[in-house]
Enzyme design. Structure first.
Site, PDB file in Angstrom:
ATOM      1  N   ARG A  68       0.841  -1.203   0.000  1.00  0.00           N
ATOM      2  CA  ARG A  68       0.000   0.000   0.000  1.00  0.00           C
ATOM      3  C   ARG A  68       0.874   1.251   0.000  1.00  0.00           C
ATOM      4  O   ARG A  68       0.577   2.226  -0.689  1.00  0.00           O
ATOM      5  CB  ARG A  68      -0.944  -0.003   1.197  1.00  0.00           C
ATOM      6  CG  ARG A  68      -2.016  -1.084   1.133  1.00  0.00           C
ATOM      7  CD  ARG A  68      -2.985  -0.994   2.295  1.00  0.00           C
ATOM      8  NE  ARG A  68      -3.809   0.210   2.226  1.00  0.00           N
ATOM      9  CZ  ARG A  68      -4.593   0.617   3.223  1.00  0.00           C
ATOM     10  NH1 ARG A  68      -4.635  -0.068   4.361  1.00  0.00           N
ATOM     11  NH2 ARG A  68      -5.325   1.697   3.092  1.00  0.00           N
ATOM     12  N   CYS A 117      -1.189   5.777   9.183  1.00  0.00           N
ATOM     13  CA  CYS A 117      -1.538   4.488   8.575  1.00  0.00           C
ATOM     14  C   CYS A 117      -2.675   4.757   7.593  1.00  0.00           C
ATOM     15  O   CYS A 117      -2.678   5.765   6.900  1.00  0.00           O
ATOM     16  CB  CYS A 117      -1.926   3.472   9.641  1.00  0.00           C
ATOM     17  SG  CYS A 117      -3.338   3.979  10.660  1.00  0.00           S
TER      18      CYS A 117
END
Length: 284
Positions: free
Chosen positions: A181, A239
């Site tokens: 990611r 995050c």
């Protein structure tokens, strides 16, 4: 033992003592959301099936976050509502708190961070979560006496988008998501993949062993030092939505490295088309 985490053995001893901690069960799991809604799993049914005796269930999506929107998928909760939820759970300023989840540690770390950030002096996470507990479980719903905790957030420890961008240039900003990611190879949830320019990839799952317990403090410090954190640098973490990043802030605390949390995280950053996005394995 580090004052941010507690072993199951020590917790059993403390629960049998004269000043047992308040127990918060924060079982939760991130799921892929449908457009415009959250599909996160909460552990209320699992709590009903068995929890630590005396533990109170806390709903991450409803009590540790506000509704998803422009500030991200798990923006910080309204402080008055958070305080009400914590007092209802029996949290008081002069009584220790232990939080746990199903073992991943992300949700427990979110509760730990919020309570620490809002001024509670004694909060720890059960290392390894419920799986580490080998004592009896209860199916009784705990209704504790009302607590007296009043949240009073401190000035440090929290970043907004501009602060995260600045820290990526002047200090160290860790991206706690999975590497794919960060690199922008996949993005199953947010508008676009990639990372904040200048951020360093530091997946939070690399801070724990196969049993879900945190690595020893010295190993964690070595890991984060290799990634660029040291006593002379300010450190921040983000995050996807500010949950797993709290787990990395906890790992850094165990290592003895203070760190701030960018609560909006990638879900807030990537929703703004004016914000730059970097892709690939390098920070820039």
């Amino acid at each position: 033992m580090n004052d941010a985490i507690i072993t199951a053995t020590r917790l059993a001893t403390d629960l049998a003592g004269d000043r047992p901690p308040v127990l918060l069960d924060v079982r939760w799991q991130l799921s892929l959301p449908t457009p415009g809604s959250s599909a996160d799993f909460d552990g209320r049914a699992e709590y009903a099936d068995g929890h630590l005796p005396g533990a109170v269930f806390v709903d991450l999506d409803k009590e540790l976050a506000s509704a998803l929107g422009a500030r991200g998928r798990h923006p910080l909760p309204d402080l008055a509502e958070f305080g009400t939820a914590m007092r209802r759970a029996g949290v008081s300023a002069d009584r220790p708190v232990v939080v746990y989840d199903g073992g991943l540690g992300w949700a427990a770390a979110r509760a730990w961070w919020l309570l620490r950030w809002t001024g509670h002096p004694d909060v720890r996470v059960l290392d390894g979560g419920l799986a580490a507990w080998d004592g009896p479980l209860s199916t009784e719903v705990t209704v504790p006496a009302e607590g007296d905790f009043e949240p009073a957030p401190g000035g440090a420890g929290l970043l907004d988008a501009d602060g995260a961008a600045a820290l990526a240039r002047t200090g160290v900003l860790f991206d706690a998501r999975a590497g794919e990611r960060y690199r922008g190879e996949v993005e199953p949830i947010d508008r676009v993949g990639g990372h904040i320019p200048g951020a360093v990839s530091a997946p939070t799952n690399e801070s724990v062993g196969p049993d879900g317990r945190f690595l020893p403090a010295a190993e964690l410090r070595d890991r984060f030092t290799r990634l660029g954190a040291n006593d002379a640098e300010q450190v921040g973490v983000y995050c996807g939505s500010g949950v797993s990043a709290a787990h990395e802030v906890l790992a850094l605390a165990i290592a003895g490295i203070p760190a701030a949390l960018y609560a909006g995280s990638w879900s807030e950053w990537s929703a703004d088309p004016s914000r730059p996005v970097a892709v690939g394995p390098d920070p820039q």
